[in-house]
Design a protein around this motif. Sequence first.
Motif, PDB file in Angstrom:
ATOM      1  N   TYR A   1      12.825   4.098  35.430  1.00  9.91           N
ATOM      2  CA  TYR A   1      13.556   5.211  36.051  1.00  9.91           C
ATOM      3  C   TYR A   1      14.844   5.556  35.294  1.00  9.91           C
ATOM      4  CZ  TYR A   1      10.541   4.957  40.196  1.00  9.91           C
ATOM      5  OH  TYR A   1       9.482   4.981  41.066  1.00  9.91           O
ATOM      6  N   SER A   2      14.712   5.959  34.047  1.00 10.05           N
ATOM      7  CA  SER A   2      15.888   6.403  33.299  1.00 10.05           C
ATOM      8  C   SER A   2      16.408   7.706  33.890  1.00 10.05           C
ATOM      9  CB  SER A   2      15.527   6.628  31.831  1.00 10.05           C
ATOM     10  OG  SER A   2      14.810   7.844  31.662  1.00 10.05           O
ATOM     11  N   ASP A   3      17.608   8.110  33.470  1.00  6.55           N
ATOM     12  CA  ASP A   3      18.199   9.322  34.027  1.00  6.55           C
ATOM     13  C   ASP A   3      17.417  10.573  33.640  1.00  6.55           C
ATOM     14  OD1 ASP A   3      18.991   9.257  31.338  1.00  6.55           O
ATOM     15  OD2 ASP A   3      20.947  10.137  31.729  1.00  6.55           O
TER      16      ASP A   3
ATOM     17  N   LEU B   1       6.492   8.112  21.677  1.00  4.93           N
ATOM     18  CA  LEU B   1       7.881   8.570  21.704  1.00  4.93           C
ATOM     19  C   LEU B   1       8.799   7.394  21.997  1.00  4.93           C
ATOM     20  CD1 LEU B   1       9.305  11.527  21.623  1.00  4.93           C
ATOM     21  CD2 LEU B   1       6.821  11.400  21.472  1.00  4.93           C
ATOM     22  N   GLU B   2       9.745   7.142  21.104  1.00  4.18           N
ATOM     23  CA  GLU B   2      10.762   6.130  21.366  1.00  4.18           C
ATOM     24  C   GLU B   2      11.927   6.862  22.012  1.00  4.18           C
ATOM     25  OE1 GLU B   2      13.847   4.280  21.896  1.00  4.18           O
ATOM     26  OE2 GLU B   2      14.223   5.335  20.002  1.00  4.18           O
ATOM     27  N   TYR B   3      11.949   6.888  23.350  1.00  8.10           N
ATOM     28  CA  TYR B   3      12.999   7.643  24.011  1.00  8.10           C
ATOM     29  C   TYR B   3      13.828   6.770  24.939  1.00  8.10           C
ATOM     30  CZ  TYR B   3      15.078  12.196  24.756  1.00  8.10           C
ATOM     31  OH  TYR B   3      15.939  13.269  24.747  1.00  8.10           O
ATOM     32  N   GLY B   4      13.613   5.459  24.882  1.00 17.99           N
ATOM     33  CA  GLY B   4      14.496   4.582  25.624  1.00 17.99           C
ATOM     34  C   GLY B   4      15.865   4.518  24.967  1.00 17.99           C
TER      35      GLY B   4
ATOM     36  N   GLN C   1       8.433   9.651  29.351  1.00 18.64           N
ATOM     37  CA  GLN C   1       8.181   9.718  27.906  1.00 18.64           C
ATOM     38  C   GLN C   1       7.338   8.539  27.451  1.00 18.64           C
ATOM     39  OE1 GLN C   1       8.636  11.915  25.634  1.00 18.64           O
ATOM     40  NE2 GLN C   1      10.472  13.134  25.960  1.00 18.64           N
ATOM     41  N   ALA C   2       7.638   7.338  27.937  1.00 18.18           N
ATOM     42  CA  ALA C   2       6.893   6.150  27.521  1.00 18.18           C
ATOM     43  C   ALA C   2       5.508   6.097  28.131  1.00 18.18           C
ATOM     44  CB  ALA C   2       7.672   4.884  27.887  1.00 18.18           C
ATOM     45  N   GLY C   3       5.320   6.778  29.265  1.00 13.19           N
ATOM     46  CA  GLY C   3       4.037   6.697  29.958  1.00 13.19           C
ATOM     47  C   GLY C   3       3.085   7.833  29.667  1.00 13.19           C
TER      48      GLY C   3
END
Length: 628
Positions: free
Chosen positions: A310-312, A442-445, A268-270
């Motif tokens: 590497y988030s889930d 996208l702020e998805y962290g 999402q961040a990349g």
Amino acid sequence: MNASAVRRLTVAQALVEFLAHQYTERDGRRHRLINATWGIFGHGNVAGIGQALLESGPAAMPYLQGRNEQAMVHAAVGFARQSNRLAAQAVTTSIGPGATNLVTGAALATVNRLPVLLLPGDTFATRPADPVLQQLELPSAGDVSVNDCLRPVSRYFDRVTRPEALIPAALAAMRVLTDPAETGAVTLALPQDVQAEAFDWPEEFFADRVWQVRRPAADPTELAVAAEAIRSARRPLIVAGGGVHHSEAEDALRALADATGIPVASTQAGKGSLRHDHPADIGGIGHTGTAVADDLARTADLVIGVGTRYSDFTTASATLFAEPAVRFVNLNITPFDAHKLGATTLVADARAGLEALTRELSGHRVDETYEAEYRTGKTAWERRVDAAFAAGNEGARPSQTQVLGALDAVVGDEDVVVNAAGSLPGDLHKLWRARSPRQYHLEYGYSCMGYEIPGAIGVRLAAPDRPVWALVGDGTYLMMPTEIVTAVQEGININVVLLQNHGYASIGALSEGIGAERFGTAYRFRAADGTYTGDPLPVDLAANAASLGMDVLRAKSVGELREALAAARASDRPTCVYVETETADTVSGPPEAQAWWDVPVAETATRPAAVKAREDYDRQAAARRRHL
């Protein structure tokens, strides 16, 4: 020390003056570090930081008036991300609830590795009377205040209890804000009496100071090992994370993909690291990824992570990278992230590391059959995007994906799309065609509901010439619409696309999938059985946005939506496009998830939906593995 070498100022005045002289520099380009200060004033900061901002004037330190402390942090985070972490903003609050309202924003900043300076007021350092208004009392500790809640969500925390302590604290704060491996929320808690206390400050404290944002090069040994791993791989796959953007490494990534033919999937961040129509770009990866990216991930024998943690969602909860012999090479400026998944490490700046890899891999290219395979998969996925975006009936109410299709037809390369929570991130990750490096925001962290509108304000402040769109569902909108007032007041021209879907659509779908049967996720009146299954609530969110000062355009159909989006983009005022979406659309809805996500399901239950969901969960969970 002679009188000419010092300046007598309050602690707050000295801090504001110090911040006005801090700069970052990378690649020979200099940026002001603290661009502005957001603030809401109360007794804990009005006579300190508030008076100092007034006295310094907007030329030295611009002031921005917010409506909610959490939202001010979100705006500052949006600014920092759009600025590639080379510039940031400060946020000042009073003590008590103003300070604790910072905690969610601070967590979001730190999770996403984005710099923001927090300046909450604190209780009296001199303790002339205990307790003072809004003071937390702990029988076991006299030196704790509510600001200590910010410690675990800050990359650096200090409480300035004496004037002279400001000097080392301020310097340490700048060090962390400008360190690409350490940055995040930085908190300087400021007791209200200390803020107003005068001190003789050395003039050197106020001299221009330039913080070099380093680009550490790859270690030659690590580089050689990483390059050999890539050369020996049959099915390598690059996973591009947010570090590609932060390092401004998009051109370097494209050069590597052009030279080697290695496909690039994005977190999402990349997303946007490669333009969507680049032959090697295969879209998002993980639970909300594309079919082609996830299929390649399952068969990859080498995964090359660039600037990702590497988030889930990226790893499909440790089920995605299924090849028994899969290995990892991680290029990351942070050793903590580079070592994940038992990887071969390449600890370096993303751009410097990618450029070095391209040189080291000169003449190497993946097999042409592998290139043909992923390009065929990319073409097939693009047809699915076209189907999701297509409108079969111009006069019909649009689905959520048709809203994205209408927006896709309106935006240009320079537009920025901001989102954070709900069902939209999944649709966007799978479907959005990013046309420039910073278009996809996208702020998805932390996936924080309420981020979108203030985040869009921060983006627009950092990039005033770029059209900015905040995409929000009704659940997110009701969390934090307050900064619409700020956008109107300051003339910050953002566009809000407000989707009315009558509840928490994303959690509703998740709830149904794990056997909770959409419990508590609809915005409806209570029915006779006590559940929220009655008629939809008669809430008019468009009227609410209009009451806060926004121009509002209502769209009832796909055709009207296109017209409204075009009008909003052409407007010079903050504008809301309001549309009620279809809650279910089997024709043009989003493709289903291409990979699993681990949300534990009740191990014992009597309701059939939960029993079945647990059976599915056990089957999926059996595929989890540890990469050692």
